[in-house]
Design a protein around this motif. Sequence first.
Motif, PDB file in Angstrom:
ATOM      1  N   LEU A  24      38.066  58.219  50.162  1.00  0.00           N
ATOM      2  CA  LEU A  24      38.611  57.325  51.179  1.00  0.00           C
ATOM      3  C   LEU A  24      38.953  58.099  52.450  1.00  0.00           C
TER       4      LEU A  24
ATOM      5  N   THR B 164      35.775  59.205  54.282  1.00  0.00           N
ATOM      6  CA  THR B 164      35.103  58.103  54.979  1.00  0.00           C
ATOM      7  C   THR B 164      35.719  57.845  56.347  1.00  0.00           C
TER       8      THR B 164
ATOM      9  N   LEU C 151      32.609  52.032  49.840  1.00  0.00           N
ATOM     10  CA  LEU C 151      33.426  51.603  50.978  1.00  0.00           C
ATOM     11  C   LEU C 151      32.563  51.022  52.096  1.00  0.00           C
TER      12      LEU C 151
END
Length: 277
Positions: A54, A57, A173
């Motif tokens: 996360l 990204t 994602l």
Amino acid sequence: MDAVMKALVLAIGIYAVSIWRSVVGFILSGSLYLPRRLPWPSRSTLRIHVARGLIVTVMAFLFFWGIGRVPLAQAIALTFIAPLIALMLAALFLHEKIGGRSIGGSVAAFAGVLVIVLGQARAELGPDVLMGSVAIIGSALCYACNIVLMRHQALAAKPLEITFFQSLTVLVLWLAVIPFAGLPDWPSDYWWTWIVIAAAMSTAGAMLFAWGYARAEASYLAVTEYSAFLWAAALGWIVFQEPVSLYTVAGAGMIVGGCIIAARSKIAAPGEVEVAT
């Protein structure tokens, strides 16, 4: 990779680059990891993989969006504040003591950032450059979190596993964004070649990072990344005809100096991560 990604962002846009590179990166890492039929990571290790995926990204999106608007050398120089931020985060989350050297180094590095931004303002490069700089500083904050987390992750898993689950998290994602933003246009064969090259370099870099951070302290290894400024200045000048201003060189020197001063205060390496079986 930064130079390749800058060219791709300018040519097909940050959204298309992010989507297609994540697809290729997952295919490459999966082809290396899945045939080995290794055991599935424990829940605690999986949480580390997802958390870092996360952060990576968001970090990558901000950085690559920023370098599409900021000269490469200036962009890399601004990211040099990441080790100092990591130092502060280590103190906050790992309860490490911040000494006078750390505070002095932080002040010097922050002054270096101001020098670079001042140089941009004097050059009248436009509002896009300022917004790009803000995005890169935001990326540096994410990267600081990444530095702290990367050391723990490297102690809990092997490079192939880390690279695969990072690429899987990044892909998931970005796939979640498609229903809202739509599927980007299919790149031409020429740009597909460079997307594959960028993904291959990203995959190789992720494995090298994982291998390195399993063998040395994060605070020590972070300093070695300052050599990136030389590559960024050279490639920015050769590929994109970007001059390197004295403000950028002076600011980078102040940031590096501040980080070195702070790093002289010994930082204890994080302990081994307990992995549930």
